[in-house]
Design a protein around this motif. Structure first.
Motif, mmCIF file in Angstrom:
data_model
loop_
_atom_site.group_PDB
_atom_site.id
_atom_site.type_symbol
_atom_site.label_atom_id
_atom_site.label_comp_id
_atom_site.label_asym_id
_atom_site.label_seq_id
_atom_site.Cartn_x
_atom_site.Cartn_y
_atom_site.Cartn_z
ATOM 1 N N GLU A 100 3.760 0.601 15.957
ATOM 2 C CA GLU A 100 3.608 -0.520 15.032
ATOM 3 C C GLU A 100 2.400 -1.367 15.433
ATOM 4 O OE1 GLU A 100 6.879 -3.242 12.947
ATOM 5 O OE2 GLU A 100 6.691 -3.600 15.082
ATOM 6 N N GLN A 132 1.579 -5.560 11.582
ATOM 7 C CA GLN A 132 2.906 -5.196 11.101
ATOM 8 C C GLN A 132 3.977 -6.001 11.832
ATOM 9 O OE1 GLN A 132 2.103 -0.819 11.599
ATOM 10 N NE2 GLN A 132 3.672 -0.735 10.022
ATOM 11 N N SER A 138 6.523 -8.532 10.108
ATOM 12 C CA SER A 138 7.957 -8.264 10.265
ATOM 13 C C SER A 138 8.695 -9.507 10.737
ATOM 14 C CB SER A 138 8.177 -7.130 11.262
ATOM 15 O OG SER A 138 7.683 -5.923 10.768
ATOM 16 N N ARG A 172 11.401 -3.832 9.281
ATOM 17 C CA ARG A 172 10.330 -2.880 9.574
ATOM 18 C C ARG A 172 9.414 -2.804 8.358
ATOM 19 N NH1 ARG A 172 12.001 -3.284 14.130
ATOM 20 N NH2 ARG A 172 13.503 -1.925 15.100
ATOM 21 N N VAL A 173 8.114 -2.941 8.598
ATOM 22 C CA VAL A 173 7.137 -2.933 7.520
ATOM 23 C C VAL A 173 6.333 -1.640 7.600
ATOM 24 C CG1 VAL A 173 5.186 -4.163 6.504
ATOM 25 C CG2 VAL A 173 6.991 -5.443 7.613
ATOM 26 N N SER A 174 6.082 -1.030 6.443
ATOM 27 C CA SER A 174 5.296 0.202 6.404
ATOM 28 C C SER A 174 3.846 -0.087 6.798
ATOM 29 C CB SER A 174 5.355 0.817 5.004
ATOM 30 O OG SER A 174 4.720 -0.033 4.083
ATOM 31 N N PRO A 175 3.106 0.931 7.244
ATOM 32 C CA PRO A 175 1.715 0.705 7.672
ATOM 33 C C PRO A 175 0.813 0.102 6.600
ATOM 34 C CG PRO A 175 2.476 2.834 8.429
ATOM 35 C CD PRO A 175 3.546 2.280 7.524
ATOM 36 N N ASP A 176 1.061 0.415 5.323
ATOM 37 C CA ASP A 176 0.233 -0.159 4.258
ATOM 38 C C ASP A 176 0.780 -1.502 3.753
ATOM 39 O OD1 ASP A 176 2.459 0.746 2.934
ATOM 40 O OD2 ASP A 176 1.357 1.811 1.367
ATOM 41 N N SER A 218 3.362 -2.295 2.094
ATOM 42 C CA SER A 218 3.893 -2.331 0.730
ATOM 43 C C SER A 218 5.420 -2.292 0.682
ATOM 44 C CB SER A 218 3.326 -1.171 -0.089
ATOM 45 O OG SER A 218 3.775 0.051 0.449
ATOM 46 N N VAL A 219 6.058 -1.833 1.756
ATOM 47 C CA VAL A 219 7.515 -1.709 1.777
ATOM 48 C C VAL A 219 8.045 -2.342 3.057
ATOM 49 C CG1 VAL A 219 9.470 -0.108 1.798
ATOM 50 C CG2 VAL A 219 7.459 0.424 0.446
ATOM 51 N N LYS A 262 11.667 -2.723 5.146
ATOM 52 C CA LYS A 262 13.069 -2.323 5.277
ATOM 53 C C LYS A 262 13.780 -3.378 6.108
ATOM 54 C CE LYS A 262 12.096 2.595 5.087
ATOM 55 N NZ LYS A 262 12.215 3.894 5.758
#
Length: 111
Positions: free
Chosen positions: A2, A6, A10, A39-43, A45-46, A48
């Motif tokens: 991460e 990110q 988060s 948890r944040v996606s690398p881009d 955009s999402v 969790k």
């Protein structure tokens, strides 16, 4: 692995989501929802979000209600982080049952 960005996002999302759920749980009388991790996606955009629900008997019902109102929660979150983030990530909610798992292990070890 991460990235630093990110991790910062988060932590920001976890803090703000916790505040949103704290305000909502004041209305539900006895059901507590806490955000255990985000948890944040690398881009970016999402996001969790892993939620713990107490009492755990109501967890399924609470998770269904949260998933139904996910767009409203995302809007509230966007209002809170609008000066820090240009675009608010899409939210996905998951039940974090690690406390129940630990309790089950403890009862098995006591036997």
């Amino acid at each position: 692995m991460e990235s630093t960005r990110q991790a910062k996002i988060s932590r920001l999302l976890q803090k703000e989501l916790s505040e949103i759920f704290r305000q909502q749980t004041a209305k539900t009388h006895g059901t507590i929802v806490s955000v255990s991790a985000v948890r944040v996606s690398p881009d970016l955009s999402v996001a969790k979000a892993y939620l713990s629900v107490f009492p755990s008997e109501k967890a399924q019902e609470v998770m269904e209600n949260i998933n139904i109102s996910a767009k409203t929660i995302r809007y509230e979150l966007a209002q809170k982080v609008r000066f820090q983030l240009r675009k608010t990530p899409e939210l996905q909610f998951y039940l974090d049952d690690t406390l129940d798992y630990l309790e089950k292990i403890d009862t098995l070890l006591e036997k």
